[in-house]
Write an enzyme that holds these catalytic residues in place. Structure first.
Site, mmCIF file in Angstrom:
data_model
loop_
_atom_site.group_PDB
_atom_site.id
_atom_site.type_symbol
_atom_site.label_atom_id
_atom_site.label_comp_id
_atom_site.label_asym_id
_atom_site.label_seq_id
_atom_site.Cartn_x
_atom_site.Cartn_y
_atom_site.Cartn_z
ATOM 1 N N HIS A 1 41.846 40.180 38.316
ATOM 2 C CA HIS A 1 40.767 39.855 39.382
ATOM 3 C C HIS A 1 42.191 39.832 40.421
ATOM 4 O O HIS A 1 43.027 39.421 40.892
ATOM 5 C CB HIS A 1 40.974 38.736 39.408
ATOM 6 N N ARG B 1 35.236 46.285 33.602
ATOM 7 C CA ARG B 1 34.117 45.538 34.018
ATOM 8 C C ARG B 1 33.664 45.918 35.255
ATOM 9 O O ARG B 1 34.570 45.070 36.230
ATOM 10 C CB ARG B 1 33.802 44.582 33.257
ATOM 11 N N HIS C 1 41.837 37.636 34.045
ATOM 12 C CA HIS C 1 40.823 37.808 34.409
ATOM 13 C C HIS C 1 40.103 37.530 32.789
ATOM 14 O O HIS C 1 39.650 37.210 32.761
ATOM 15 C CB HIS C 1 39.782 38.048 35.252
HETATM 16 C C1 SIN Z 1 33.762 36.596 40.097
HETATM 17 O O1 SIN Z 1 33.130 35.762 41.337
HETATM 18 O O2 SIN Z 1 34.871 36.988 41.214
HETATM 19 C C2 SIN Z 1 34.008 37.073 39.321
HETATM 20 C C3 SIN Z 1 32.773 37.324 38.958
HETATM 21 C C4 SIN Z 1 33.782 38.469 37.820
HETATM 22 O O3 SIN Z 1 34.466 38.303 37.217
HETATM 23 O O4 SIN Z 1 32.702 39.391 37.526
#
Ligand code: SIN
Length: 520
Positions: free
Chosen positions: A231, A373, A338
């Site tokens: 992330h 993803r 993440h």
């Molecule tokens: C986020 O809120 O950025 C996470 C959402 C996700 O990982 O799909």
């Protein structure tokens, strides 16, 4: 040693597992085996929301297109179409079970996240969407008397009744220290990913790759293990966890800036802050290198203060604890591990290659995420494939007869100082198998993890911490081996020694509990 018989067993109690258990409840006795308290999972901490084609401006085909584009050509079209087409009815069902998503008047409120072509993300309590869905599923599953929740029960391994068929789970009761055998016609693995492999992760401490490693040891096929999503924006403060700063913050207009307070994302991709997640994470990584810094900033200070506070209440209050008012101050951030795109290879009904073994959620690789993803597709995948794998488990195994097996545990293993060993694995994975990889770093990780795992050979872990280390090392080794095999870059897998994008759409599998990658 006690022996228990159920009709179905679900391992894990995040969104996918709880949804599967509810589906199974109409078909016999169900055990939800979970190593912590019910619901403790990555799902619980998911902030941004659920991507679902429910708004008037949206369309199933658009959501499919966005998912395929983010997946960088490695998604399975059938699995994606199923996810997106069935998503709306699964979400309406959740609402009928009591899930409260944020509304604009009488209509659901939609927001945008990176790589979505329209506003399609629904959310709850601003930034507590996972918590709301887990709450709903816990409450609703609690209305079924035949769902038994076995908390603090740690699954160690599968027992098979033939080379290709799973019949039993061995599990450790963490409170009593007793090991028990749990038989069932089918087991659904929904134990989540393996974010705890890394020094910086948004995942909670329970996310240690258990179900994937167990399945691999039982000779289930594994797929796409080189693809892990980082992330872009984990909080970066010395001594603080890499708390997730939702992608929705950029979706609502937040900017990324380098330490000289210059925006930089469009240098790397025309969609800037809203490029696919793998691209933004790499852009930050490169920008940190160029500016000789270990972080960049996420800046929302140009947005309306009250809007920011009300839209992101959990993030606002958490950052305030670290002295950052997100409505006024730029927030130091850097990428954090993440989400695992790879996992137990399944069809689009959650079936693995072993009879009686199913997988859904982050532990599974059913092809919906490809090499990267699409943001907020994971909670949707959890409900849709949780439901589907349970349906398939019932259809395939309703009449299956299960017989007790001879189970002998001979030698056990205990790792001394498990926290120190965990940190060593995390340091190796962060250095060698994270955002940017090369052959020599991957070789270092492979050597270290192989050596670490050699002490587990032929032995059963005597305690949970030891078992978790073995599972993390197993998954880490599969990742490193797959990443070494893929000599080229694609989605979440970037090789600095082979930076060009691989054009052909092949995948990497592991079969027969061998750490040797097979390309096809
Ligand atoms: C986020 O809120 O950025 C996470 C959402 C996700 O990982 O799909």
């Amino acid at each position: 040693m006690e022996t228990h018989f159920y009709d179905y067993i679900v391992l894990g109690s995040g969104v996918a597992g709880l949804r599967a258990a509810i589906e199974l409840a109409g078909h016999g006795r169900v055990a939800v085996v979970t190593k912590c308290f019910l619901g403790e999972s990555s799902s619980e901490y998911a902030q941004g929301g659920v991507a679902v084609a429910l708004s008037d401006d949206d369309d199933i085909s658009l959501h499919i297109e966005d998912t395929l584009r983010a997946g960088d050509g490695l998604c399975d079209l059938q699995a994606v179409s199923t996810l997106v087409a069935e998503g709306p009815s699964y979400i309406k069902q959740l609402i009928s079970w009591g899930a409260k998503f944020d509304m604009h008047g009488s209509l659901l409120e939609f927001t945008r996240e990176a790589a979505h072509s329209v506003k399609r993300i629904i959310h709850a309590k601003g930034d507590a969407t996972g918590h709301e869905i887990v709450r709903t599923l816990k409450e609703y599953s609690g209305t079924f008397e035949n769902i038994e929740k076995l908390e603090y029960t740690y699954a160690l391994d599968f027992i098979k009744d033939s080379p290709n068929s799973v019949a039993c789970v061995i599990a450790l009761n963490e409170k009593t220290g007793e090991i028990s055998h749990y038989y069932a016609k089918a087991v659904i693995v929904s134990t989540g990913g393996a974010g705890r492999l890394y020094t910086r992760t948004t995942n909670p401490a329970v996310v240690t790759g258990d179900g994937m490693a167990m399945a691999f040891r039982a000779k289930a096929a594994m797929k796409d293990m080189e693809f892990f999503q980082f992330h872009p924006t984990g909080l970066h403060i010395e001594g603080a966890p890499a708390f997730l700063l939702s992608e929705a913050m950029r979706g609502e207009g937040g900017f990324l800036k380098n330490i000289n307070m210059e925006r930089f994302c469009t240098k790397y991709h025309p969609d800037g802050e809203l490029a696919p997640r793998d691209v933004v994470s790499r852009s930050i990584f490169f920008e940190m290198k160029d500016t000789d810094s270990d972080h960049v900033y996420l800046d929302l200070s140009h947005l309306d203060r009250n809007f920011v506070k009300n839209r992101f209440p959990k993030i606002y209050s958490t950052c305030l604890e670290y002295g950052i008012d997100i409505s006024k101050n730029p927030i130091p951030v850097s990428p954090a591990a993440h989400y695992f795109m790879g996992g137990i290879y399944t069809d689009d009904w959650g079936r693995s290659n072993l009879k009686g073994l199913y997988a859904c959620g982050e532990a599974a690789c059913n092809g919906v995420h490809g090499a990267n993803r699409l943001a907020s597709n994971s909670l949707l995948e959890g409900v849709v494939y949780g439901g589907r794998s349970a349906k398939a488990a019932v259809k395939d195994n309703g009449n299956r007869e299960i017989r007790e097996q001879d189970i002998n545990i001979t030698e056990t293993i205990t790792i001394d100082e498990p926290q120190t060993e965990l940190e060593k694995i995390q340091i190796s994975m962060w250095k060698n198998v994270s955002v940017s990889r090369d052959e020599s770093d991957l070789d270092d990780a492979i050597e270290y993890l192989t050596q670490f795992l050699s002490q587990f050979e032929g032995k059963t872990p005597a305690d949970r911490k030891t078992a978790e280390l073995g599972n993390l090392a197993t998954v880490g080794l599969l990742m490193a081996e797959a990443a070494k095999e893929r000599k080229g870059s694609r989605g979440g897998h970037y090789r600095k020694d082979y930076p060009d994008r691989i054009k052909d759409n092949w995948h990497i599998y592991f079969e027969n509990a061998e750490f040797s990658p097979i390309k096809r």
